[in-house]
Design a protein around this motif. Structure first.
Motif, PDB file in Angstrom:
ATOM      1  N   VAL A   2       0.911  -1.271   0.089  1.00 30.02           N
ATOM      2  CA  VAL A   2       0.253   0.044   0.135  1.00 30.02           C
ATOM      3  C   VAL A   2       0.888   1.126  -0.024  1.00 30.02           C
ATOM      4  CG1 VAL A   2      -1.740   1.228   1.348  1.00 30.02           C
ATOM      5  CG2 VAL A   2      -1.811  -1.200   1.300  1.00 30.02           C
ATOM      6  N   CYS A   3       0.625   2.222  -0.708  1.00 33.72           N
ATOM      7  CA  CYS A   3       1.521   3.309  -1.137  1.00 33.72           C
ATOM      8  C   CYS A   3       0.583   4.740  -1.032  1.00 33.72           C
ATOM      9  CB  CYS A   3       2.241   3.408  -2.417  1.00 33.72           C
ATOM     10  SG  CYS A   3       2.971   2.128  -2.777  1.00 33.72           S
ATOM     11  N   GLY A   4       1.316   5.600  -0.619  1.00 39.90           N
ATOM     12  CA  GLY A   4       0.453   7.068  -0.382  1.00 39.90           C
ATOM     13  C   GLY A   4       1.591   8.176  -0.528  1.00 39.90           C
ATOM     14  N   PHE A   5       1.107   9.138  -1.301  1.00 39.16           N
ATOM     15  CA  PHE A   5       1.986  10.424  -1.421  1.00 39.16           C
ATOM     16  C   PHE A   5       1.398  11.565  -0.760  1.00 39.16           C
ATOM     17  CE2 PHE A   5       2.461  14.548  -4.163  1.00 39.16           C
ATOM     18  CZ  PHE A   5       3.712  14.675  -3.528  1.00 39.16           C
ATOM     19  N   SER A   6       2.150  12.067   0.204  1.00 43.61           N
ATOM     20  CA  SER A   6       1.555  13.276   0.629  1.00 43.61           C
ATOM     21  C   SER A   6       0.268  13.240   1.483  1.00 43.61           C
ATOM     22  CB  SER A   6       1.681  14.566  -0.232  1.00 43.61           C
ATOM     23  OG  SER A   6       1.798  15.633   0.549  1.00 43.61           O
ATOM     24  N   TYR A   7      -0.764  13.628   1.220  1.00 43.12           N
ATOM     25  CA  TYR A   7      -1.899  13.547   1.727  1.00 43.12           C
ATOM     26  C   TYR A   7      -2.559  12.056   1.582  1.00 43.12           C
ATOM     27  CZ  TYR A   7      -7.167  14.072   2.666  1.00 43.12           C
ATOM     28  OH  TYR A   7      -8.667  13.945   3.055  1.00 43.12           O
ATOM     29  N   GLY A   8      -2.149  11.394   0.495  1.00 47.55           N
ATOM     30  CA  GLY A   8      -2.372  10.144   0.270  1.00 47.55           C
ATOM     31  C   GLY A   8      -1.693   9.226   1.108  1.00 47.55           C
ATOM     32  N   ALA A   9      -0.698   9.605   1.693  1.00 46.32           N
ATOM     33  CA  ALA A   9       0.088   8.641   2.944  1.00 46.32           C
ATOM     34  C   ALA A   9      -0.782   8.635   4.247  1.00 46.32           C
ATOM     35  CB  ALA A   9       1.296   9.397   3.373  1.00 46.32           C
ATOM     36  N   ILE A  10      -1.610   9.481   4.345  1.00 50.88           N
ATOM     37  CA  ILE A  10      -2.465   9.574   5.518  1.00 50.88           C
ATOM     38  C   ILE A  10      -3.536   8.412   4.756  1.00 50.88           C
ATOM     39  CG2 ILE A  10      -4.289  10.719   6.692  1.00 50.88           C
ATOM     40  CD1 ILE A  10      -2.732  13.191   6.507  1.00 50.88           C
ATOM     41  N   LYS A  11      -4.155   8.691   3.851  1.00 50.23           N
ATOM     42  CA  LYS A  11      -5.248   7.503   3.230  1.00 50.23           C
ATOM     43  C   LYS A  11      -4.511   6.255   3.331  1.00 50.23           C
ATOM     44  CE  LYS A  11      -7.705  11.024   0.720  1.00 50.23           C
ATOM     45  NZ  LYS A  11      -7.920  11.201  -0.870  1.00 50.23           N
ATOM     46  N   ALA A  12      -3.401   6.107   2.993  1.00 51.13           N
ATOM     47  CA  ALA A  12      -2.614   4.721   2.796  1.00 51.13           C
ATOM     48  C   ALA A  12      -2.670   4.079   4.246  1.00 51.13           C
ATOM     49  CB  ALA A  12      -1.130   4.859   2.121  1.00 51.13           C
ATOM     50  N   PHE A  13      -2.150   4.867   5.131  1.00 55.68           N
ATOM     51  CA  PHE A  13      -2.151   4.351   6.632  1.00 55.68           C
ATOM     52  C   PHE A  13      -3.365   3.931   7.136  1.00 55.68           C
ATOM     53  CE2 PHE A  13      -2.349   6.033  11.131  1.00 55.68           C
ATOM     54  CZ  PHE A  13      -1.656   5.088  11.661  1.00 55.68           C
ATOM     55  N   GLU A  14      -4.316   4.772   7.071  1.00 58.80           N
ATOM     56  CA  GLU A  14      -5.648   4.387   7.406  1.00 58.80           C
ATOM     57  C   GLU A  14      -6.133   3.094   6.759  1.00 58.80           C
ATOM     58  OE1 GLU A  14      -7.789   8.376   6.950  1.00 58.80           O
ATOM     59  OE2 GLU A  14      -6.960   9.015   8.931  1.00 58.80           O
ATOM     60  N   TYR A  15      -6.010   3.022   5.287  1.00 61.77           N
ATOM     61  CA  TYR A  15      -6.276   1.836   4.696  1.00 61.77           C
ATOM     62  C   TYR A  15      -5.754   0.616   5.181  1.00 61.77           C
ATOM     63  CZ  TYR A  15      -6.951  -1.359   0.791  1.00 61.77           C
ATOM     64  OH  TYR A  15      -7.072  -2.412  -0.222  1.00 61.77           O
ATOM     65  N   THR A  16      -4.371   0.738   5.401  1.00 59.88           N
ATOM     66  CA  THR A  16      -3.727  -0.292   5.988  1.00 59.88           C
ATOM     67  C   THR A  16      -4.332  -0.747   7.416  1.00 59.88           C
ATOM     68  OG1 THR A  16      -1.691   0.415   4.972  1.00 59.88           O
ATOM     69  CG2 THR A  16      -1.384  -1.311   6.959  1.00 59.88           C
ATOM     70  N   GLN A  17      -4.558   0.281   8.160  1.00 60.48           N
ATOM     71  CA  GLN A  17      -5.083  -0.301   9.311  1.00 60.48           C
ATOM     72  C   GLN A  17      -6.552  -0.867   9.290  1.00 60.48           C
ATOM     73  OE1 GLN A  17      -5.360   4.049  10.951  1.00 60.48           O
ATOM     74  NE2 GLN A  17      -4.290   3.295  12.894  1.00 60.48           N
ATOM     75  N   LYS A  18      -7.178  -0.490   8.526  1.00 60.55           N
ATOM     76  CA  LYS A  18      -8.618  -0.978   7.707  1.00 60.55           C
ATOM     77  C   LYS A  18      -8.358  -2.610   7.657  1.00 60.55           C
ATOM     78  CE  LYS A  18     -12.527  -0.355   5.088  1.00 60.55           C
ATOM     79  NZ  LYS A  18     -12.597  -1.285   3.787  1.00 60.55           N
ATOM     80  N   CYS A  19      -7.321  -2.672   6.771  1.00 57.82           N
ATOM     81  CA  CYS A  19      -6.986  -4.131   6.070  1.00 57.82           C
ATOM     82  C   CYS A  19      -6.535  -4.998   7.352  1.00 57.82           C
ATOM     83  CB  CYS A  19      -5.940  -3.859   4.916  1.00 57.82           C
ATOM     84  SG  CYS A  19      -6.166  -3.418   3.551  1.00 57.82           S
ATOM     85  N   LEU A  20      -5.697  -4.434   8.319  1.00 56.17           N
ATOM     86  CA  LEU A  20      -5.564  -5.347   9.112  1.00 56.17           C
ATOM     87  C   LEU A  20      -6.605  -5.808  10.193  1.00 56.17           C
ATOM     88  CD1 LEU A  20      -1.931  -3.623  10.113  1.00 56.17           C
ATOM     89  CD2 LEU A  20      -2.476  -5.806   8.919  1.00 56.17           C
ATOM     90  N   LYS A  21      -7.331  -4.799  10.365  1.00 58.43           N
ATOM     91  CA  LYS A  21      -8.845  -5.062  11.292  1.00 58.43           C
ATOM     92  C   LYS A  21      -9.673  -6.102  10.642  1.00 58.43           C
ATOM     93  CE  LYS A  21      -8.747  -0.824  13.765  1.00 58.43           C
ATOM     94  NZ  LYS A  21      -9.425   0.684  13.766  1.00 58.43           N
ATOM     95  N   GLU A  22      -9.548  -6.111   9.383  1.00 55.47           N
ATOM     96  CA  GLU A  22     -10.335  -7.037   8.554  1.00 55.47           C
ATOM     97  C   GLU A  22      -9.414  -8.356   8.104  1.00 55.47           C
ATOM     98  OE1 GLU A  22     -11.581  -4.885   4.949  1.00 55.47           O
ATOM     99  OE2 GLU A  22     -12.946  -3.576   6.398  1.00 55.47           O
ATOM    100  N   SER A  23      -8.408  -8.313   8.714  1.00 56.12           N
ATOM    101  CA  SER A  23      -7.455  -9.740   8.574  1.00 56.12           C
ATOM    102  C   SER A  23      -7.089  -9.774   7.072  1.00 56.12           C
ATOM    103  CB  SER A  23      -8.096 -10.923   9.075  1.00 56.12           C
ATOM    104  OG  SER A  23      -8.494 -10.909  10.240  1.00 56.12           O
ATOM    105  N   LYS A  24      -6.957  -8.636   6.293  1.00 58.47           N
ATOM    106  CA  LYS A  24      -6.383  -8.616   4.916  1.00 58.47           C
ATOM    107  C   LYS A  24      -4.794  -8.369   5.163  1.00 58.47           C
ATOM    108  CE  LYS A  24     -10.705  -6.976   2.791  1.00 58.47           C
ATOM    109  NZ  LYS A  24     -11.457  -5.816   2.417  1.00 58.47           N
TER     110      LYS A  24
END
Length: 174
Positions: free
Chosen positions: A27-49
């Protein structure tokens, strides 16, 4: 690989192709997208992805900036969005030649406020590392947008940080 774009941008991942891991579990994110990538990663881990790597390119790091700076950014955006974005993009490329980037039409002043007010949480980043995800952060020390030194000091506590002495916000060296 899932890529999240920077504020008001789209399709700029070509600028980071030398660094991006071409993997379905990255998962990658640039600038503001880094925040979204971080939050997406958290979501994936909570969903066992599965996520193996989280790559943050010039992550939006404004927690060392004062409230006056943040208010000025928001006021400038409200006053003249087009001029603000033009100056913002120019600053992202400074001091090097501007390349072609596409603007999106869906990011709003609320998104700008979120990125300016966002507080990276060391404990939450550590949880991602503890889950087996490697965090990679890439910074340019000629960055005219974020506090690169502050970001370096912060992220090096939990991530593999690669810094480029003469690179700008888009990690260009020339």
């Amino acid at each position: 690989m899932k890529f999240f774009s920077g504020f008001s941008l789209q399709n700029e991942q070509y600028l980071f192709s030398p660094f991006i891991k071409k993997s379905e579990v990255c998962v990658c994110g640039f600038s503001y997208g880094a925040i979204k990538a971080f939050e997406y990663t958290q979501k994936c881990l909570k969903e066992s992805k599965r996520v193996d790597t989280l790559q943050l390119f010039s992550p939006a790091f404004f927690q060392t900036k004062d409230e006056k700076f943040k208010r000025l950014q928001l006021m400038s955006y409200k006053k003249n969005k087009e001029l603000y974005l033009e100056n913002f993009i120019s600053s992202c490329f400074a001091p090097y030649e501007k390349k072609i980037v596409e603007l999106n039409d869906y990011d709003t002043i609320d998104d700008l406020q979120k990125l300016l007010e966002y507080e990276w949480d060391l404990e939450e980043l550590q949880k991602i590392v503890d889950a087996g995800v490697v965090i990679e952060v890439y910074l340019g020390f000629e960055d005219k947008i974020i506090d690169a030194e502050g970001a370096y000091q912060f992220f090096r506590q939990v991530a593999n940080v690669t810094s480029f002495k003469k690179a700008n916000h888009f990690l260009q060296l020339c």
